[in-house]
Scaffold this motif. Structure first.
Motif, PDB file in Angstrom:
ATOM      1  N   PRO A  17       0.825  -1.212   0.000  1.00 54.36           N
ATOM      2  CA  PRO A  17       0.000   0.000   0.000  1.00 54.36           C
ATOM      3  C   PRO A  17       0.860   1.263   0.000  1.00 54.36           C
ATOM      4  O   PRO A  17       1.932   1.300   0.596  1.00 54.36           O
ATOM      5  CB  PRO A  17      -0.793  -0.099   1.297  1.00 54.36           C
ATOM      6  N   PHE A  18       0.374   2.272  -0.666  1.00 54.31           N
ATOM      7  CA  PHE A  18       1.059   3.559  -0.679  1.00 54.31           C
ATOM      8  C   PHE A  18       0.784   4.289   0.635  1.00 54.31           C
ATOM      9  O   PHE A  18      -0.346   4.289   1.119  1.00 54.31           O
ATOM     10  CB  PHE A  18       0.570   4.425  -1.842  1.00 54.31           C
ATOM     11  N   THR A  19       1.808   4.914   1.154  1.00 58.31           N
ATOM     12  CA  THR A  19       1.681   5.760   2.335  1.00 58.31           C
ATOM     13  C   THR A  19       2.176   7.145   1.962  1.00 58.31           C
ATOM     14  O   THR A  19       3.278   7.290   1.429  1.00 58.31           O
ATOM     15  CB  THR A  19       2.517   5.215   3.515  1.00 58.31           C
ATOM     16  N   LEU A  20       1.353   8.143   2.259  1.00 55.58           N
ATOM     17  CA  LEU A  20       1.747   9.531   2.040  1.00 55.58           C
ATOM     18  C   LEU A  20       2.028  10.154   3.393  1.00 55.58           C
ATOM     19  O   LEU A  20       1.149  10.212   4.254  1.00 55.58           O
ATOM     20  CB  LEU A  20       0.640  10.301   1.324  1.00 55.58           C
ATOM     21  N   TYR A  21       3.273  10.549   3.597  1.00 54.49           N
ATOM     22  CA  TYR A  21       3.659  11.279   4.813  1.00 54.49           C
ATOM     23  C   TYR A  21       3.213  12.710   4.562  1.00 54.49           C
ATOM     24  O   TYR A  21       3.763  13.394   3.705  1.00 54.49           O
ATOM     25  CB  TYR A  21       5.159  11.148   5.065  1.00 54.49           C
ATOM     26  N   HIS A  22       2.209  13.113   5.312  1.00 47.37           N
ATOM     27  CA  HIS A  22       1.363  14.226   4.922  1.00 47.37           C
ATOM     28  C   HIS A  22       1.206  15.247   6.040  1.00 47.37           C
ATOM     29  O   HIS A  22       1.061  14.896   7.204  1.00 47.37           O
ATOM     30  CB  HIS A  22      -0.002  13.625   4.564  1.00 47.37           C
ATOM     31  N   ASN A  23       1.239  16.512   5.630  1.00 45.59           N
ATOM     32  CA  ASN A  23       0.888  17.619   6.517  1.00 45.59           C
ATOM     33  C   ASN A  23      -0.262  18.344   5.832  1.00 45.59           C
ATOM     34  O   ASN A  23      -0.053  19.028   4.830  1.00 45.59           O
ATOM     35  CB  ASN A  23       2.075  18.556   6.724  1.00 45.59           C
ATOM     36  N   PRO A  24      -1.484  18.187   6.350  1.00 47.76           N
ATOM     37  CA  PRO A  24      -2.631  18.784   5.672  1.00 47.76           C
ATOM     38  C   PRO A  24      -2.580  20.306   5.589  1.00 47.76           C
ATOM     39  O   PRO A  24      -3.281  20.902   4.775  1.00 47.76           O
ATOM     40  CB  PRO A  24      -3.833  18.312   6.494  1.00 47.76           C
ATOM     41  N   ARG A  25      -1.734  20.948   6.380  1.00 54.19           N
ATOM     42  CA  ARG A  25      -1.610  22.410   6.308  1.00 54.19           C
ATOM     43  C   ARG A  25      -0.650  22.858   5.200  1.00 54.19           C
ATOM     44  O   ARG A  25      -0.541  24.040   4.922  1.00 54.19           O
ATOM     45  CB  ARG A  25      -1.150  22.951   7.662  1.00 54.19           C
ATOM     46  N   CYS A  26       0.039  21.909   4.597  1.00 56.76           N
ATOM     47  CA  CYS A  26       1.015  22.215   3.543  1.00 56.76           C
ATOM     48  C   CYS A  26       0.353  22.116   2.171  1.00 56.76           C
ATOM     49  O   CYS A  26      -0.200  21.076   1.808  1.00 56.76           O
ATOM     50  CB  CYS A  26       2.180  21.236   3.636  1.00 56.76           C
ATOM     51  N   SER A  27       0.414  23.182   1.400  1.00 60.17           N
ATOM     52  CA  SER A  27      -0.227  23.186   0.079  1.00 60.17           C
ATOM     53  C   SER A  27       0.390  22.139  -0.849  1.00 60.17           C
ATOM     54  O   SER A  27      -0.326  21.496  -1.623  1.00 60.17           O
ATOM     55  CB  SER A  27      -0.151  24.570  -0.557  1.00 60.17           C
ATOM     56  N   LYS A  28       1.700  21.934  -0.783  1.00 62.26           N
ATOM     57  CA  LYS A  28       2.357  20.938  -1.649  1.00 62.26           C
ATOM     58  C   LYS A  28       1.895  19.532  -1.287  1.00 62.26           C
ATOM     59  O   LYS A  28       1.697  18.684  -2.153  1.00 62.26           O
ATOM     60  CB  LYS A  28       3.883  21.034  -1.544  1.00 62.26           C
ATOM     61  N   SER A  29       1.705  19.295  -0.005  1.00 61.96           N
ATOM     62  CA  SER A  29       1.242  17.992   0.449  1.00 61.96           C
ATOM     63  C   SER A  29      -0.201  17.753  -0.004  1.00 61.96           C
ATOM     64  O   SER A  29      -0.553  16.671  -0.487  1.00 61.96           O
ATOM     65  CB  SER A  29       1.360  17.908   1.979  1.00 61.96           C
ATOM     66  N   ARG A  30      -1.031  18.763   0.104  1.00 63.43           N
ATOM     67  CA  ARG A  30      -2.418  18.646  -0.365  1.00 63.43           C
ATOM     68  C   ARG A  30      -2.463  18.431  -1.880  1.00 63.43           C
ATOM     69  O   ARG A  30      -3.270  17.646  -2.390  1.00 63.43           O
ATOM     70  CB  ARG A  30      -3.229  19.886   0.023  1.00 63.43           C
ATOM     71  N   GLN A  31      -1.583  19.115  -2.616  1.00 64.59           N
ATOM     72  CA  GLN A  31      -1.538  18.951  -4.068  1.00 64.59           C
ATOM     73  C   GLN A  31      -1.117  17.529  -4.434  1.00 64.59           C
ATOM     74  O   GLN A  31      -1.684  16.930  -5.358  1.00 64.59           O
ATOM     75  CB  GLN A  31      -0.571  19.954  -4.692  1.00 64.59           C
ATOM     76  N   ALA A  32      -0.138  16.988  -3.723  1.00 67.31           N
ATOM     77  CA  ALA A  32       0.307  15.614  -3.993  1.00 67.31           C
ATOM     78  C   ALA A  32      -0.827  14.634  -3.743  1.00 67.31           C
ATOM     79  O   ALA A  32      -1.058  13.719  -4.546  1.00 67.31           O
ATOM     80  CB  ALA A  32       1.523  15.273  -3.134  1.00 67.31           C
TER      81      ALA A  32
END
Length: 131
Positions: A17-32
């Protein structure tokens, strides 16, 4: 027997499974995340600021990325300057400790398939792992 697993995070044959290490406050992370969703991928989200990585997880992620702790650091963060992390005399153990104590220093977003990982800078970079 045919695998009928319909878990969206495993839609690419042969991959974990894919895991996205994510910060929802980061625009680049939301775009990814949006780019992945547009490809039919619903990755597992690891909100690493809320659920920090432990040392073994961080070392495994660095291995998947084929990066050093210094390469994974966000050098523009204020804490980077406060801790003098640009100091080339700091060894990997000290840099790992800084990443563990201050997860905001970890570059984002990161997409992992369990074997390889990529930093999504620019966000479109995460699509390379789908090939």
């Amino acid at each position: 027997m045919l695998n009928t697993n319909t878990d969206d995070s495993t839609t690419r044959a042969g991959f974990m499974p894919f895991t996205l290490y994510h910060n929802p406050r980061c625009s680049k992370s939301r775009q990814a995340l949006q780019l992945l969703q547009e490809q039919g991928i619903e990755p597992q989200l690891r909100k690493y600021l809320d659920e920090p990585l432990n040392l073994d997880e961080l070392k495994q992620l660095l291995s998947q990325l084929d990066m050093t702790p210094r390469q994974l650091m966000r050098t523009g963060e204020e804490i980077y300057r406060e801790l003098d992390l640009a100091n080339t005399e700091l060894d990997d153990a000290q840099l790992l400790d800084a990443l563990l104590q201050h997860p905001r220093l970890i570059e984002r977003p990161i997409l992992s398939n369990g074997k390889q990982a990529l930093v999504g800078r620019p966000p479109e970079q995460v699509l390379q792992l789908l090939k």
